[in-house]
Design a protein around this motif. Structure first.
Motif, PDB file in Angstrom:
ATOM      1  N   PRO A 148       0.782  -1.238   0.000  1.00 60.23           N
ATOM      2  CA  PRO A 148       0.000   0.000   0.000  1.00 60.23           C
ATOM      3  C   PRO A 148       0.819   1.297   0.000  1.00 60.23           C
ATOM      4  O   PRO A 148       0.244   2.370  -0.154  1.00 60.23           O
ATOM      5  N   ALA A 149       2.154   1.216   0.191  1.00 61.62           N
ATOM      6  CA  ALA A 149       2.937   2.454   0.313  1.00 61.62           C
ATOM      7  C   ALA A 149       2.769   3.368  -0.889  1.00 61.62           C
ATOM      8  O   ALA A 149       2.643   4.590  -0.747  1.00 61.62           O
ATOM      9  N   VAL A 150       2.744   2.785  -2.094  1.00 64.36           N
ATOM     10  CA  VAL A 150       2.673   3.616  -3.293  1.00 64.36           C
ATOM     11  C   VAL A 150       1.350   4.377  -3.381  1.00 64.36           C
ATOM     12  O   VAL A 150       1.278   5.457  -3.977  1.00 64.36           O
ATOM     13  N   ARG A 151       0.306   3.851  -2.746  1.00 66.87           N
ATOM     14  CA  ARG A 151      -1.003   4.508  -2.838  1.00 66.87           C
ATOM     15  C   ARG A 151      -1.009   5.858  -2.112  1.00 66.87           C
ATOM     16  O   ARG A 151      -1.807   6.738  -2.432  1.00 66.87           O
ATOM     17  N   ILE A 152      -0.144   6.001  -1.113  1.00 67.40           N
ATOM     18  CA  ILE A 152      -0.067   7.274  -0.393  1.00 67.40           C
ATOM     19  C   ILE A 152       0.267   8.404  -1.359  1.00 67.40           C
ATOM     20  O   ILE A 152      -0.314   9.495  -1.298  1.00 67.40           O
ATOM     21  N   LEU A 153       1.203   8.145  -2.271  1.00 65.61           N
ATOM     22  CA  LEU A 153       1.613   9.173  -3.225  1.00 65.61           C
ATOM     23  C   LEU A 153       0.485   9.561  -4.168  1.00 65.61           C
ATOM     24  O   LEU A 153       0.469  10.665  -4.714  1.00 65.61           O
ATOM     25  N   LEU A 154      -0.470   8.653  -4.374  1.00 64.20           N
ATOM     26  CA  LEU A 154      -1.566   8.916  -5.300  1.00 64.20           C
ATOM     27  C   LEU A 154      -2.714   9.681  -4.658  1.00 64.20           C
ATOM     28  O   LEU A 154      -3.518  10.293  -5.364  1.00 64.20           O
ATOM     29  N   GLU A 155      -2.817   9.630  -3.333  1.00 59.55           N
ATOM     30  CA  GLU A 155      -3.971  10.234  -2.672  1.00 59.55           C
ATOM     31  C   GLU A 155      -3.625  11.417  -1.777  1.00 59.55           C
ATOM     32  O   GLU A 155      -4.435  12.321  -1.620  1.00 59.55           O
ATOM     33  N   ASP A 156      -2.451  11.418  -1.161  1.00 54.88           N
ATOM     34  CA  ASP A 156      -2.070  12.553  -0.319  1.00 54.88           C
ATOM     35  C   ASP A 156      -1.465  13.625  -1.223  1.00 54.88           C
ATOM     36  O   ASP A 156      -0.319  13.515  -1.669  1.00 54.88           O
ATOM     37  N   GLU A 157      -2.218  14.669  -1.469  1.00 53.01           N
ATOM     38  CA  GLU A 157      -1.807  15.677  -2.444  1.00 53.01           C
ATOM     39  C   GLU A 157      -0.716  16.603  -1.929  1.00 53.01           C
ATOM     40  O   GLU A 157      -0.289  17.514  -2.634  1.00 53.01           O
TER      41      GLU A 157
END
Length: 482
Positions: A225-234
């Motif tokens: 899930p680490a990569v998803r942080i970059l996609l959602e935390d603007e």
């Protein structure tokens, strides 16, 4: 095959009511086969339309009585009319190919030309030149998109790492797509790692997934899930402004409408939802969009106060979406033997990053994101807990629904269904109506287990049929035919 005509229909009524008889239709389609999709699946001869809604269906003679002097009458000459089609498996969380129409500053994405790449130094030079050419200020995040060929996978996964990227971008946090969907992989440099770990280090150390070097240091490759942080935390990679990308999203929607889709469904990032809402506010949504919320996945502390069905008639919530529990192609999570050499031979010079052979060396069993033993690729750090399992359990306890999620390999199907069985035992009926995308490599026994739980699949039989020769080459005829 006869040409079909598609129309959007709210309700199809087999007989003309007395109330309708006094109204005049805008358009009448007659002398055709009108598929009403009512309880008897009746087929009528004609349909009348008023204000973009079905006024009546019935025989040619009855429906034509609703024509006025300005009514457009179309002789179908035996052709078929269907209600609007609902496509429950789309991936339109980006402008896709139409994004090339935008300047990179507006799209917030700078493409690297891999056709000109032979070595890692070619990649680094492009990165350095772009930062200089666009006068990007120190400290600004920069996102680079890549489209490597299958034979360039080693550049992304082996030759490049955080320290190599630092040579080209010592003063900026940067991220590169990895030639596979960004929900599954990104590569970042040391500045980006520092910022990401400062805010979410505890979460990432617990749930992963990130690759490490021989001394155990994060090397810059991130998986979910680490990569998803970059996609959602603007706070990290800034999304494009809605007014810049929304017209390009519309072009994708118009393509769907052209093939008869009047309603579509798929997972969306928060920034994508804003783009579609921008279109709706201007009356420019050509189709309806029921979407899966992706912002709650992989983002600690994210707002979970959602309601299924919330939204408008054009854009509304259908699910919570983890987007993917494994990868595609050679990143499908499998527990069966794969003959990658046979697939490579079958693919020949057309081997692609998303194929069944090109990246199998880094993911021998695929991206098995439901497995706590899987830390990421062949160099992933061990994880302490599986976020995917905890997230699905929380969705059920919140009384929400999961759908719009990529599930591809046989092991991922089995693991996800087993998890949902445990959730259902604790809270009977809580997973009924949940859905998965794809129907690839499903053990027939798992179909029976899914049926008992009331689960559904959103299949794409035409696309999967095209992959059948590669499936047979990889796993044998028995698997391909069962």
């Amino acid at each position: 095959m006869r040409k079909q005509v598609w129309i959007a229909a709210m309700v199809m009524v087999v007989a003309i009511s007395v109330g309708y008889a006094q109204q005049t239709a805008d358009t009448i389609l007659h002398n055709g086969k009108i598929l009403t999709v009512d309880s008897q699946f009746s087929i009528a001869e004609a349909v009348a339309i008023l204000d973009s809604q079905i006024l009546a269906v019935g025989t040619n003679s009855d429906v034509l009585t609703l024509a006025g002097p300005d009514t457009l009458k179309i002789d179908l000459k035996g052709r078929t009319v269907t209600p609007g089609l609902i496509n429950t498996h789309v991936h339109l969380e980006s402008p896709r190919e139409y994004g090339r129409d935008l300047p990179p500053q507006q799209r917030r994405q700078f493409p690297l030309n891999f056709r000109a790449v032979r070595t890692k130094d070619d990649v680094l030079k492009q990165i350095k030149d772009i930062i200089a050419a666009f006068k990007i200020e120190p400290g600004e995040w920069v996102y680079f998109s890549t489209r490597p060929r299958g034979d360039q996978a080693g550049l992304i996964f082996d030759d490049l790492n955080r320290w190599e990227l630092d040579k080209a971008a010592p003063d900026n946090p940067i991220a590169l797509s990895g030639g596979i969907p960004v929900v599954n992989m990104m590569l970042i440099n040391s500045k980006a790692i520092e910022k990401l770990w400062n805010k979410y280090g505890d979460f990432i150390e617990t749930y992963g997934r990130y690759w490490i070097d021989e001394s155990g240091r994060p090397d810059g490759h991130l998986e979910a899930p680490a990569v998803r942080i970059l996609l959602e935390d603007e706070e990290f990679i800034p999304p494009p402004d809605p007014q810049h990308v929304a017209p390009l999203y519309r072009k994708n929607l118009e393509e769907r409408l052209a093939v008869g889709n009047t309603t579509i469904s798929g997972g969306l990032h928060t920034s994508s939802v804003r783009a579609y809402q921008w279109l709706e506010a201007r009356g420019e949504m050509p189709v309806r969009y029921g979407y899966g919320v992706m912002s709650t996945f992989g983002l600690p502390g994210a707002d979970r106060k959602f309601e299924m069905g919330a939204g408008t008639d054009m854009i509304w919530i259908t699910s919570m979406s983890s987007r993917a529990v494994d990868g595609a192609g050679s990143r499908m999570c499998i527990s069966i033997e794969r003959d990658s050499e046979a697939v490579a031979a079958a693919e020949g010079g057309d081997s692609q990053m998303m194929g069944l052979a090109a990246v199998s060396g880094w993911w021998p069993r695929g991206q098995c994101l439901m497995d706590i033993e899987y830390g990421g690729g062949t160099r992933g750090a061990s994880i302490k807990a599986n976020y995917f399992n905890e997230w699905y359990d929380q969705v059920a306890r919140d009384g929400l629904r999961s759908a719009n999620v990529h599930v591809s390999g046989n092991d991922s199907h089995s693991r996800l269904i087993s998890l949902l069985e445990r959730i259902d035992q604790a809270n009977p009926g809580s997973v009924r109506g949940w859905a998965m995308d794809h129907c690839t490599l499903i053990d027939p026994e798992d179909v029976l287990r899914a049926a008992k739980l009331g689960l559904m699949w959103s299949c794409s039989p035409l696309g999967e049929g095209d992959r059948a020769p590669m499936i047979a080459a990889a796993f044998g005829d028995k698997v391909a035919h069962s």
